[in-house]
Write a protein that holds these residues in place. Sequence first.
Motif, PDB file in Angstrom:
ATOM      1  N   HIS A  48       7.759   6.244   6.822  1.00  0.00           N
ATOM      2  CA  HIS A  48       6.760   5.784   7.792  1.00  0.00           C
ATOM      3  C   HIS A  48       7.203   6.009   9.228  1.00  0.00           C
ATOM      4  O   HIS A  48       8.400   6.118   9.526  1.00  0.00           O
ATOM      5  CB  HIS A  48       6.464   4.294   7.579  1.00  0.00           C
ATOM      6  N   THR A  73       0.838  -1.203   0.000  1.00  0.00           N
ATOM      7  CA  THR A  73       0.000   0.000   0.000  1.00  0.00           C
ATOM      8  C   THR A  73       0.868   1.247   0.000  1.00  0.00           C
ATOM      9  O   THR A  73       2.059   1.182   0.334  1.00  0.00           O
ATOM     10  CB  THR A  73      -0.925   0.021   1.238  1.00  0.00           C
ATOM     11  N   ALA A 123      -1.857   2.096   7.236  1.00  0.00           N
ATOM     12  CA  ALA A 123      -1.152   1.366   6.177  1.00  0.00           C
ATOM     13  C   ALA A 123      -0.943  -0.088   6.580  1.00  0.00           C
ATOM     14  O   ALA A 123      -1.203  -1.010   5.791  1.00  0.00           O
ATOM     15  CB  ALA A 123       0.190   2.033   5.882  1.00  0.00           C
ATOM     16  N   LYS A 157       6.093   6.578   1.465  1.00  0.00           N
ATOM     17  CA  LYS A 157       5.173   5.860   2.343  1.00  0.00           C
ATOM     18  C   LYS A 157       4.841   4.473   1.799  1.00  0.00           C
ATOM     19  O   LYS A 157       3.776   3.925   2.086  1.00  0.00           O
ATOM     20  CB  LYS A 157       3.882   6.674   2.503  1.00  0.00           C
TER      21      LYS A 157
END
Lengths: 211, 397
Positions: free
Chosen positions: B44, B9, B17, B81
């Motif tokens: 992240h 993702t 996520a 991300k």
Amino acid sequence: MSSSEDSKPSYSDLETLCTQLQARVTRFSAVEQNLIVARDRIDRELARFQSIQSYSRKALPIIDLHDFGTLTAESVIETFEFECSALYLYDSESNILEPLGSFGFTEIKNHYQIGQDFINNVILLSKRTVTIEEPLPYLTFWEKPQLHQIIYCPFHDINGNFQGILLGGISEKNKSFYDVINRELISSFAVFSNQMESLLHNIESQNRIQH
Amino acid sequence: MLEFYSSSTNVVNSRKAMAECLEKALTENDTDCDLIIFYSAIGHNFKDLLDEAKRLSPHAQIVGCTCAGVIGREGANESMKALAIMAIRGPQEEFAVSWIDKIQGMNSYDAAAALAKDLIQKNDRITMIHFLASGIDIAADRAIESIESIFGKDMPIFGATSSDNMKAVNSFQFAGDAIFEQGSVAIGFADPSLNIITQATHGFEVIGLPFSVTRSKANRVYELDNAPAWEYLTQNLGLPITAPFNETIPVSALAELLPEQHQTAYNNNHILRAIAKKESDGSMYMPVACPEGTKLWLTKRNEDLIFGGLDTMVSQIVTQCDNQKPLAVFHADCCARGRHLFNSILKDEIVMRMQSPLCDETTPWLGMYGLGEFAHINGKNFFHNYTTALYVIVRRQ
């Protein structure tokens, strides 16, 4: 016989030629890489506009302001790959900026008292342009978290009064992991901010109609 | 028997996520499993990733590392991300995980030995090791040698060295709720029904005459052709010595001659080395030991060879699968083969060309863009750079 041997390049001549050829090839590789980087920048700009379109689609059905703030802050991160972002609304009565949505800050206050510099240079001038600042002359109230670089765009209500700012940033601590915020982002950040402004007015209008 | 499930993702909120990955890989109502391996881009919040994984899969051991992007069944994603996971269900006695918090140039052998000893103590029936190491200044060949000294030379070691979205500053590894800088994790699989096929390909050509390493210590090179290493290299690449280090990675692949007996199997006479770090004294770290006298060639990427080499490798893997559908695929790609080489359309094409002959839309696939790749050549463990390396797990017939 001697003339034929004289015309043959020596090992040293061949080595020089080989080195020259090698230099040409490696220089071409460096130029080729610059072209690849340029192409990647175009790809990424295109991806940013696709992401803005996706943000608009997701934001249109939203009627709750806080949901809108959260989506906006997350979409700024997704679109521009900053470390943190925030959408602030201006309260003219108490002269504060309040976060409607934020992302990536380790700490964020409920409100920020803004200084006279900011009022003079942003609000009173009805400034609408995207600004990249490093350090942060007008935004000293964001001393914590330590931001290395920010990009922000003021936006206005339907009467043209200053309504708030949309901001993205990179912290001092993690700056080495992020791309520098540069002028390349200004046009797409302006488009995002304008789109956000329209969507916000849309929600405000809907809420007024319904109440 | 171990069962594999994957997902990826680009959701920016780290908790969301991880939740999305687990729900997509497993099911929304049952996200618990026994082992989670995840690759995360550097943007992240790692603690949130680990906390959410633990919350949704309370019985799972959790390991992972940072990378420069992920490749899943959903395609490639090099955003800050990006997140991809492989969730595994199966008996505890069929896998084990170990980790160490620091592996660097000079301690690579000892640190990897400590890791391997811990792993074999936890499970002595391991048949393959997924190794995720630091990507900064590790001497990867010493790490391989060390793991082989514990498990034997036939133990397949597959995996990658971690990255930080190609900024080449640091890398992070994860185990349980711990976050390490420049550490390593190893996952040993001990399901006797599993077999692994690993192979790598690069598609670069050497150019010109080689440089000689004239002063070095372990994997740190001080001089090339009697000149300061970094200065000499950048000069030969036509780059200023001040060029940002990470921007030199795509064009500074150095080739080393492969032992002759492996050249045909590799479909190339040379194996590539990426400079992993440069020091302020002008020296540079190679990813493997580089003794004085080593010959290193400059190289040039060749798009036809990259695509052609990949097609050849995939067809060889398909043959080796012997009509068995892959149970899961792990994949490591050099970070210089993503957006630093291809535009988004070509990147999609090359991913499709590796995935579609091997898998369908249900085959679990966990891939990363890292700094280097561990894969077999001719049944022997090697460390590679600038390659696409595929690790295809099949059930023994």
